[in-house]
Design a protein around this motif. Structure first.
Motif, PDB file in Angstrom:
ATOM      1  N   HIS A   1       5.862  73.495 -26.447  1.00  0.00           N
ATOM      2  CA  HIS A   1       5.128  74.628 -27.029  1.00  0.00           C
ATOM      3  C   HIS A   1       3.702  74.700 -26.468  1.00  0.00           C
ATOM      4  O   HIS A   1       3.036  75.729 -26.572  1.00  0.00           O
ATOM      5  CB  HIS A   1       5.071  74.522 -28.556  1.00  0.00           C
ATOM      6  CG  HIS A   1       4.232  73.383 -29.060  1.00  0.00           C
ATOM      7  ND1 HIS A   1       4.699  72.080 -29.132  1.00  0.00           N
ATOM      8  CD2 HIS A   1       2.943  73.319 -29.470  1.00  0.00           C
ATOM      9  CE1 HIS A   1       3.731  71.282 -29.580  1.00  0.00           C
ATOM     10  NE2 HIS A   1       2.664  72.010 -29.783  1.00  0.00           N
ATOM     11  N   LEU A   2       3.246  73.584 -25.863  1.00  0.00           N
ATOM     12  CA  LEU A   2       1.864  73.539 -25.358  1.00  0.00           C
ATOM     13  C   LEU A   2       1.684  74.291 -24.048  1.00  0.00           C
ATOM     14  O   LEU A   2       0.600  74.750 -23.739  1.00  0.00           O
ATOM     15  CB  LEU A   2       1.413  72.084 -25.158  1.00  0.00           C
ATOM     16  CG  LEU A   2       1.269  71.221 -26.410  1.00  0.00           C
ATOM     17  CD1 LEU A   2       1.017  69.767 -26.025  1.00  0.00           C
ATOM     18  CD2 LEU A   2       0.114  71.737 -27.276  1.00  0.00           C
ATOM     19  N   TRP A   3       2.759  74.351 -23.238  1.00  0.00           N
ATOM     20  CA  TRP A   3       2.564  74.961 -21.924  1.00  0.00           C
ATOM     21  C   TRP A   3       3.210  76.328 -21.791  1.00  0.00           C
ATOM     22  O   TRP A   3       4.210  76.657 -22.404  1.00  0.00           O
ATOM     23  CB  TRP A   3       2.996  74.030 -20.797  1.00  0.00           C
ATOM     24  CG  TRP A   3       4.450  73.667 -20.704  1.00  0.00           C
ATOM     25  CD1 TRP A   3       5.448  74.453 -20.195  1.00  0.00           C
ATOM     26  CD2 TRP A   3       5.057  72.428 -21.093  1.00  0.00           C
ATOM     27  NE1 TRP A   3       6.622  73.772 -20.249  1.00  0.00           N
ATOM     28  CE2 TRP A   3       6.427  72.528 -20.776  1.00  0.00           C
ATOM     29  CE3 TRP A   3       4.583  71.231 -21.632  1.00  0.00           C
ATOM     30  CZ2 TRP A   3       7.330  71.488 -21.009  1.00  0.00           C
ATOM     31  CZ3 TRP A   3       5.473  70.195 -21.870  1.00  0.00           C
ATOM     32  CH2 TRP A   3       6.824  70.330 -21.576  1.00  0.00           C
ATOM     33  N   GLU A   4       2.552  77.101 -20.886  1.00  0.00           N
ATOM     34  CA  GLU A   4       2.981  78.469 -20.598  1.00  0.00           C
ATOM     35  C   GLU A   4       3.866  78.461 -19.349  1.00  0.00           C
ATOM     36  O   GLU A   4       4.801  79.244 -19.229  1.00  0.00           O
ATOM     37  CB  GLU A   4       1.705  79.287 -20.322  1.00  0.00           C
ATOM     38  CG  GLU A   4       1.909  80.716 -19.945  1.00  0.00           C
ATOM     39  CD  GLU A   4       0.614  81.329 -19.398  1.00  0.00           C
ATOM     40  OE1 GLU A   4      -0.124  80.651 -18.635  1.00  0.00           O
ATOM     41  OE2 GLU A   4       0.341  82.475 -19.750  1.00  0.00           O
ATOM     42  N   ARG A   5       3.553  77.521 -18.452  1.00  0.00           N
ATOM     43  CA  ARG A   5       4.236  77.500 -17.149  1.00  0.00           C
ATOM     44  C   ARG A   5       4.240  76.079 -16.604  1.00  0.00           C
ATOM     45  O   ARG A   5       3.283  75.322 -16.836  1.00  0.00           O
ATOM     46  CB  ARG A   5       3.433  78.405 -16.194  1.00  0.00           C
ATOM     47  CG  ARG A   5       4.042  78.556 -14.818  1.00  0.00           C
ATOM     48  CD  ARG A   5       3.183  79.508 -13.964  1.00  0.00           C
ATOM     49  NE  ARG A   5       3.476  79.326 -12.565  1.00  0.00           N
ATOM     50  CZ  ARG A   5       2.568  79.186 -11.604  1.00  0.00           C
ATOM     51  NH1 ARG A   5       1.281  79.214 -11.900  1.00  0.00           N
ATOM     52  NH2 ARG A   5       2.934  79.014 -10.362  1.00  0.00           N
TER      53      ARG A   5
END
Lengths: 137, 137
Positions: A124-128
């Motif tokens: 959930h912390l990263w976008e990519r």
């Protein structure tokens, strides 16, 4: 020259040999990156790049990998402040580099419970995320 | 126990110590990637990705870097045949990984004559290059 003197000289030579080993400059063999080994380099872009707390959480998660047997080397880091150049992508927030003995070891790591649990708890912390797998020549 | 026996035992212990050093498993310290050091990872996409000759030429060029003092570790490779996943970019043709002691050492390498000569002689081979500079936590 007495026997004891000779033996002391032998000890001296052995000690010198030990010193030489520890003073040798780093070679790629020391990297644990010998031909056929896999360098697995992952770059993360966070949903909240300005959140130091999110960054630290992700780093904490990556450090849980240290008990995975398949990983020979584990290094975590962030963008370096090297000279800005058009070809340098310093937009990522966190990066991890691992070395595996073989393609099979990397593939096994992907389904290791510690890794799947990490993805569950921290994705959930990263976008990519971008991964490069390189086999050493 | 005689003196010579004692000395032989000492030699034995020293030799055991030397063996222990060489048998230790690889740690991230052995990677030459200690906190503050720079991992410089470069990915090349060739103009003629099907040309084995162009690939070998580029690798030959990258190996000329081995005499640059600033580079602590130099590794050259190509995409690994790890499991295909959406996040894995295995489209590059050649990759090099270097470790530098500091940001300053990496910046100095950029203007080193061997590096500038490499760019002059080999850049016609590639269509695209992407660089990631990571500082080790």
């Amino acid at each position: 020259m007495g026997r004891i003197t000779s033996l002391l000289m032998i000890i001296g030579f052995i000690l010198l040999g030990c010193l030489r080993v520890s003073e040798q400059p780093l070679q790629s063999d020391d990297l644990g990156a010998q031909p056929g080994q896999i360098i697995h380099h992952v770059f993360f872009w966070l949903n909240n790049p300005d959140s130091e707390s999110d960054k630290q959480q992700l780093i904490e998660g990556l450090n849980t990998f240290s008990s995975i047997d398949e990983i020979k080397v584990l290094v975590v880091g962030s963008p370096a402040s090297t000279i800005e150049r058009e070809v340098v992508d310093n937009s990522f927030d966190v990066s991890e580099l691992m070395i595996f003995e073989s393609v099979e070891a990397q593939d096994a790591y992907q389904v290791h419970p510690i890794h799947t649990e990490f993805v569950e708890n921290y994705s959930h912390l990263w976008e990519r995320v971008v991964v490069y797998d390189m086999v050493v020549n």
